[in-house]
Write an enzyme that holds these catalytic residues in place. Structure first.
Site, PDB file in Angstrom:
ATOM      1  N   SER A  40     -29.695 -18.253  23.146  1.00 41.83           N
ATOM      2  CA  SER A  40     -28.326 -18.673  23.510  1.00 41.83           C
ATOM      3  C   SER A  40     -27.356 -17.730  22.807  1.00 41.83           C
ATOM      4  O   SER A  40     -26.657 -18.095  21.884  1.00 41.83           O
ATOM      5  CB  SER A  40     -28.069 -20.122  23.115  1.00 41.83           C
ATOM      6  OG  SER A  40     -28.209 -20.315  21.720  1.00 41.83           O
ATOM      7  N   HIS A 153     -33.522 -24.117  24.344  1.00 38.39           N
ATOM      8  CA  HIS A 153     -34.644 -23.911  23.410  1.00 38.39           C
ATOM      9  C   HIS A 153     -35.827 -24.836  23.709  1.00 38.39           C
ATOM     10  O   HIS A 153     -36.826 -24.826  22.996  1.00 38.39           O
ATOM     11  CB  HIS A 153     -34.203 -24.155  21.958  1.00 38.39           C
ATOM     12  CG  HIS A 153     -33.290 -23.093  21.430  1.00 38.39           C
ATOM     13  ND1 HIS A 153     -32.645 -23.202  20.235  1.00 38.39           N
ATOM     14  CD2 HIS A 153     -32.922 -21.884  21.944  1.00 38.39           C
ATOM     15  CE1 HIS A 153     -31.905 -22.121  20.024  1.00 38.39           C
ATOM     16  NE2 HIS A 153     -32.058 -21.313  21.045  1.00 38.39           N
ATOM     17  N   GLU A 162     -29.373 -28.401  19.347  1.00 43.50           N
ATOM     18  CA  GLU A 162     -30.006 -28.640  18.043  1.00 43.50           C
ATOM     19  C   GLU A 162     -29.511 -29.937  17.411  1.00 43.50           C
ATOM     20  O   GLU A 162     -28.311 -30.141  17.249  1.00 43.50           O
ATOM     21  CB  GLU A 162     -29.702 -27.468  17.093  1.00 43.50           C
ATOM     22  CG  GLU A 162     -30.135 -26.142  17.694  1.00 43.50           C
ATOM     23  CD  GLU A 162     -29.780 -24.936  16.817  1.00 43.50           C
ATOM     24  OE1 GLU A 162     -29.451 -25.128  15.630  1.00 43.50           O
ATOM     25  OE2 GLU A 162     -29.840 -23.817  17.349  1.00 43.50           O
ATOM     26  N   GLU A 203     -37.660 -23.712  18.000  1.00 39.39           N
ATOM     27  CA  GLU A 203     -37.400 -23.694  16.557  1.00 39.39           C
ATOM     28  C   GLU A 203     -38.231 -24.737  15.813  1.00 39.39           C
ATOM     29  O   GLU A 203     -37.941 -25.087  14.667  1.00 39.39           O
ATOM     30  CB  GLU A 203     -35.901 -23.866  16.295  1.00 39.39           C
ATOM     31  CG  GLU A 203     -35.118 -22.699  16.884  1.00 39.39           C
ATOM     32  CD  GLU A 203     -33.657 -22.649  16.493  1.00 39.39           C
ATOM     33  OE1 GLU A 203     -33.150 -23.625  15.908  1.00 39.39           O
ATOM     34  OE2 GLU A 203     -33.016 -21.622  16.775  1.00 39.39           O
ATOM     35  N   ASP A 240     -25.826 -28.665  16.748  1.00 40.72           N
ATOM     36  CA  ASP A 240     -25.377 -27.409  17.355  1.00 40.72           C
ATOM     37  C   ASP A 240     -25.535 -27.563  18.861  1.00 40.72           C
ATOM     38  O   ASP A 240     -26.603 -27.305  19.410  1.00 40.72           O
ATOM     39  CB  ASP A 240     -26.196 -26.204  16.870  1.00 40.72           C
ATOM     40  CG  ASP A 240     -25.763 -24.912  17.573  1.00 40.72           C
ATOM     41  OD1 ASP A 240     -24.788 -24.962  18.350  1.00 40.72           O
ATOM     42  OD2 ASP A 240     -26.393 -23.862  17.344  1.00 40.72           O
ATOM     43  N   GLU A 281     -21.685 -27.346  15.092  1.00 40.99           N
ATOM     44  CA  GLU A 281     -21.586 -25.902  15.362  1.00 40.99           C
ATOM     45  C   GLU A 281     -21.420 -25.691  16.860  1.00 40.99           C
ATOM     46  O   GLU A 281     -22.064 -26.379  17.653  1.00 40.99           O
ATOM     47  CB  GLU A 281     -22.887 -25.248  14.860  1.00 40.99           C
ATOM     48  CG  GLU A 281     -23.071 -23.789  15.236  1.00 40.99           C
ATOM     49  CD  GLU A 281     -24.454 -23.290  14.800  1.00 40.99           C
ATOM     50  OE1 GLU A 281     -25.036 -23.849  13.861  1.00 40.99           O
ATOM     51  OE2 GLU A 281     -24.953 -22.342  15.419  1.00 40.99           O
ATOM     52  N   ASP A 308     -20.259 -19.999  15.811  1.00 43.46           N
ATOM     53  CA  ASP A 308     -21.410 -19.088  15.977  1.00 43.46           C
ATOM     54  C   ASP A 308     -21.126 -18.123  17.134  1.00 43.46           C
ATOM     55  O   ASP A 308     -20.618 -17.030  16.918  1.00 43.46           O
ATOM     56  CB  ASP A 308     -22.671 -19.942  16.203  1.00 43.46           C
ATOM     57  CG  ASP A 308     -23.893 -19.124  16.608  1.00 43.46           C
ATOM     58  OD1 ASP A 308     -23.881 -17.899  16.441  1.00 43.46           O
ATOM     59  OD2 ASP A 308     -24.887 -19.720  17.098  1.00 43.46           O
ATOM     60  N   LYS A 333     -25.501 -14.337  11.262  1.00 45.10           N
ATOM     61  CA  LYS A 333     -26.758 -13.832  11.821  1.00 45.10           C
ATOM     62  C   LYS A 333     -26.725 -12.311  11.775  1.00 45.10           C
ATOM     63  O   LYS A 333     -25.885 -11.682  12.424  1.00 45.10           O
ATOM     64  CB  LYS A 333     -26.897 -14.281  13.280  1.00 45.10           C
ATOM     65  CG  LYS A 333     -27.139 -15.787  13.481  1.00 45.10           C
ATOM     66  CD  LYS A 333     -26.977 -16.139  14.953  1.00 45.10           C
ATOM     67  CE  LYS A 333     -27.506 -17.525  15.274  1.00 45.10           C
ATOM     68  NZ  LYS A 333     -27.039 -17.975  16.625  1.00 45.10           N
ATOM     69  N   HIS A 361     -31.246 -18.105  11.067  1.00 43.86           N
ATOM     70  CA  HIS A 361     -32.309 -17.451  11.832  1.00 43.86           C
ATOM     71  C   HIS A 361     -31.867 -17.311  13.286  1.00 43.86           C
ATOM     72  O   HIS A 361     -30.754 -17.696  13.637  1.00 43.86           O
ATOM     73  CB  HIS A 361     -33.583 -18.315  11.766  1.00 43.86           C
ATOM     74  CG  HIS A 361     -33.405 -19.661  12.426  1.00 43.86           C
ATOM     75  ND1 HIS A 361     -34.455 -20.496  12.760  1.00 43.86           N
ATOM     76  CD2 HIS A 361     -32.282 -20.334  12.815  1.00 43.86           C
ATOM     77  CE1 HIS A 361     -33.998 -21.592  13.334  1.00 43.86           C
ATOM     78  NE2 HIS A 361     -32.698 -21.519  13.366  1.00 43.86           N
ATOM     79  N   ARG A 362     -32.764 -16.809  14.153  1.00 46.62           N
ATOM     80  CA  ARG A 362     -32.580 -16.845  15.600  1.00 46.62           C
ATOM     81  C   ARG A 362     -33.703 -17.693  16.189  1.00 46.62           C
ATOM     82  O   ARG A 362     -34.708 -17.956  15.540  1.00 46.62           O
ATOM     83  CB  ARG A 362     -32.651 -15.435  16.217  1.00 46.62           C
ATOM     84  CG  ARG A 362     -31.627 -14.436  15.754  1.00 46.62           C
ATOM     85  CD  ARG A 362     -30.193 -14.909  15.841  1.00 46.62           C
ATOM     86  NE  ARG A 362     -29.734 -15.361  17.133  1.00 46.62           N
ATOM     87  CZ  ARG A 362     -28.801 -14.763  17.868  1.00 46.62           C
ATOM     88  NH1 ARG A 362     -28.236 -13.644  17.439  1.00 46.62           N
ATOM     89  NH2 ARG A 362     -28.398 -15.272  19.033  1.00 46.62           N
ATOM     90  N   SER A 363     -33.535 -18.088  17.445  1.00 45.93           N
ATOM     91  CA  SER A 363     -34.592 -18.903  18.054  1.00 45.93           C
ATOM     92  C   SER A 363     -35.879 -18.085  18.239  1.00 45.93           C
ATOM     93  O   SER A 363     -36.978 -18.624  18.203  1.00 45.93           O
ATOM     94  CB  SER A 363     -34.119 -19.508  19.372  1.00 45.93           C
ATOM     95  OG  SER A 363     -33.592 -18.502  20.214  1.00 45.93           O
ATOM     96  N   LYS A 384     -29.793 -22.165   7.876  1.00 44.15           N
ATOM     97  CA  LYS A 384     -30.290 -22.834   9.068  1.00 44.15           C
ATOM     98  C   LYS A 384     -31.519 -22.051   9.491  1.00 44.15           C
ATOM     99  O   LYS A 384     -31.403 -20.907   9.939  1.00 44.15           O
ATOM    100  CB  LYS A 384     -29.200 -22.791  10.141  1.00 44.15           C
ATOM    101  CG  LYS A 384     -29.488 -23.682  11.322  1.00 44.15           C
ATOM    102  CD  LYS A 384     -28.307 -23.738  12.271  1.00 44.15           C
ATOM    103  CE  LYS A 384     -28.479 -22.722  13.367  1.00 44.15           C
ATOM    104  NZ  LYS A 384     -27.826 -23.110  14.646  1.00 44.15           N
TER     105      LYS A 384
HETATM  106  P1  PGA Z   1     -30.240 -18.460  19.398  1.00 43.88           P
HETATM  107  O1  PGA Z   1     -29.837 -19.921  18.918  1.00 43.88           O
HETATM  108  O2  PGA Z   1     -30.941 -17.781  18.300  1.00 43.88           O
HETATM  109  O3  PGA Z   1     -31.082 -18.735  20.602  1.00 43.88           O
HETATM  110  O4  PGA Z   1     -28.938 -17.762  19.762  1.00 43.88           O
HETATM  111  C1  PGA Z   1     -29.446 -20.228  17.625  1.00 43.88           C
HETATM  112  C2  PGA Z   1     -28.078 -20.820  17.572  1.00 43.88           C
HETATM  113  O5  PGA Z   1     -27.405 -21.014  18.605  1.00 43.88           O
HETATM  114  O6  PGA Z   1     -27.588 -21.102  16.471  1.00 43.88           O
HETATM  115 ZN    ZN Z   2     -25.604 -21.799  17.290  1.00 36.95          ZN
END
Ligand code: PGA
Ligand code: ZN
Length: 424
Positions: A40, A153, A162, A203, A240, A281, A308, A333, A361-363, A384
């Site tokens: 995302s 996800h 999330e 995740e 989130d 978030e 984010d 990130k 992190h990332r997904s 996170k």
């Molecule tokens: P992503 O999701 O790593 O798929 O972008 C994480 C988030 O939205 O915080």
């Molecule tokens: Zn996010």
């Protein structure tokens, strides 16, 4: 001094190719780094270069990024002093020359930047958090643990991406982690009893089919209690929604209904008033700055509002959001911006303006644990890094356990007071 660079295509936690780099120094040490990948993603993120050759990995190969490291980056930075992180990062930014790192690829640039950082820490014989943060690095982060996965996800029907637990009512990281793990296992038991699916999403959180977003929150509250903890005292809830994913043409689609920005904020406020939610978030879409202003006006003093996708760890965009009074916390990130130095700059900006910073992190992740060290190095107070399953998530928690042990009496865990800008 950098004497050699090796770049290779490896796999991330979703089984997609990603970039890994080894940097060798003349002293004989090596630093290895592997970059993560989002799903995302924010539209203004630095560009992740993929080959697009449909016959290889369905177009997701990263051989062009690897070639760019070997042919463009390596010949230029071999011979450079690795301890000059900022100088090397600035050189990489100029070598690329584009606003969003699209020429060489942010995955190519970040892998080199991270590997330079790790090799340098090795060279001076310091743990990474201490190399990056100096003698003052000592705050273990409050983990925001994503134990129910929805949105893109997971393959369930939850709009919100999330549903996290935030074990803030503890005095040590390891205690907070244990509480999170116990809630995770209690939740699994509850889902099983209700004959709901206990398979996990990207995740590592469960991804059951549920009628409403609120049902996920209710299940988590039950799990917290069943594990012997008190919701709203020991453990809080964070969301989130990743709202950009369900926003189109001015409307949010929530539980099948199309609603406007004001209704969206009303929806969150009702949840915040009913449940011990301490952080939201990306409650609004990155395409809805007015909506962001509205949610900030309405909820900024009650809860942590984390930006984010809206600001993508980009100091320029973060400043814009701050000027408009948007949010009180920034998600951090590395691969949204593409170098270690710019990430550190984003964190500093965040702290200087009394926003909190959540290192994330990332997904799509890897076994690389740099974000654990990064969170401690800058005393950000929050991390996170997913649920309490899947090795790539657990690797970060295990790294934080090692750091807490190593810091021993010096280690701090701020718990609820990490939310200092909410008056805790
Ligand atoms: P992503 O999701 O790593 O798929 O972008 C994480 C988030 O939205 O915080
Ligand atoms: Zn996010």
């Amino acid at each position: 001094e950098i004497i050699d660079i090796i770049a290779r295509e490896v796999l991330d936690s979703r089984g997609n190719p990603t970039v890994q780099v080894d940097i060798y120094l003349d002293s004989g040490v090596m630093g290895r780094a592997t970059v993560p990948s989002g799903a995302s993603t924010g539209t203004r993120e630095a560009l992740e270069l993929r080959d697009g050759d449909k016959k290889r990995y369905f177009g997701k190969g990263v051989q062009k990024a690897i070639d760019n490291i070997i042919n463009e980056i390596a010949p230029n930075i071999i011979g450079m002093e690795s301890l000059d992180q900022e100088g090397i990062d600035r050189f990489l930014i100029e070598l690329d020359g584009t606003e969003n790192k699209s020429k060489l690829g942010a995955n190519a640039i970040l892998a080199v930047s991270m590997a330079v950082c790790k090799a340098s820490a090795e060279e001076v014989g310091l743990p990474l958090y201490r190399y990056l943060g100096g003698t003052n690095a000592k705050v273990l982060p409050v983990p925001m643990m994503n134990i129910i996965n929805g949105g893109i996800h997971a393959d369930n029907n939850l709009d919100i991406q999330e549903f996290m637990i935030v074990p803030a009512g503890f005095v040590k990281f390891s205690q907070a982690l244990r509480a999170g793990v116990e809630v995770f296992h209690s939740l699994k038991g509850i889902l099983k009893k209700k004959r709901l699916n206990t398979a996990v999403g990207d995740e590592g959180g469960f991804s059951p089919m549920l009628e409403k977003n609120e049902d996920a929150i209710k299940l988590i509250i039950d799990a917290i209690k069943e594990a012997g903890y008190e919701p709203g005292k020991d453990i809080y809830i964070a969301l989130d929604p990743a709202a950009s994913e369900f926003f189109a043409e001015g409307f949010y689609t929530v539980e099948g209904k199309k609603i406007d920005s004001k209704d969206m904020v009303d929806y969150y406020e009702a949840l915040v008033d009913k449940y011990p939610i301490i952080s939201i978030e990306d409650g609004m879409s990155e395409a809805d700055w007015e909506g962001w202003e509205l949610i900030s006006q309405r909820l900024k003093n009650k809860i942590q509002i984390v930006a984010d996708d809206l600001v993508v760890t980009n100091p320029k965009i973060i400043k814009e959001a701050m000027k408009r009074g948007i949010a009180n916390s920034i998600l951090i990130k590395l691969n949204q911006i593409g170098t270690v130095s710019e990430t550190l700059e984003a964190i500093e900006l965040t702290k200087n303006n009394k926003y909190t910073a959540v290192v994330s992190h990332r997904s799509g992740e890897t076994e690389d644990t740099i974000i654990a060290d990064l969170s401690v190095s800058c005393n950000t107070g929050f991390i996170k890094t997913g649920s309490l399953s899947r090795g790539e998530r657990i690797a970060k928690y295990n790294r934080l356990l090692q750091i807490e042990e190593e810091l021993n009496d010096v280690a701090q865990f701020k718990g609820l007071s990490a939310f200092y800008n909410l008056g805790f």
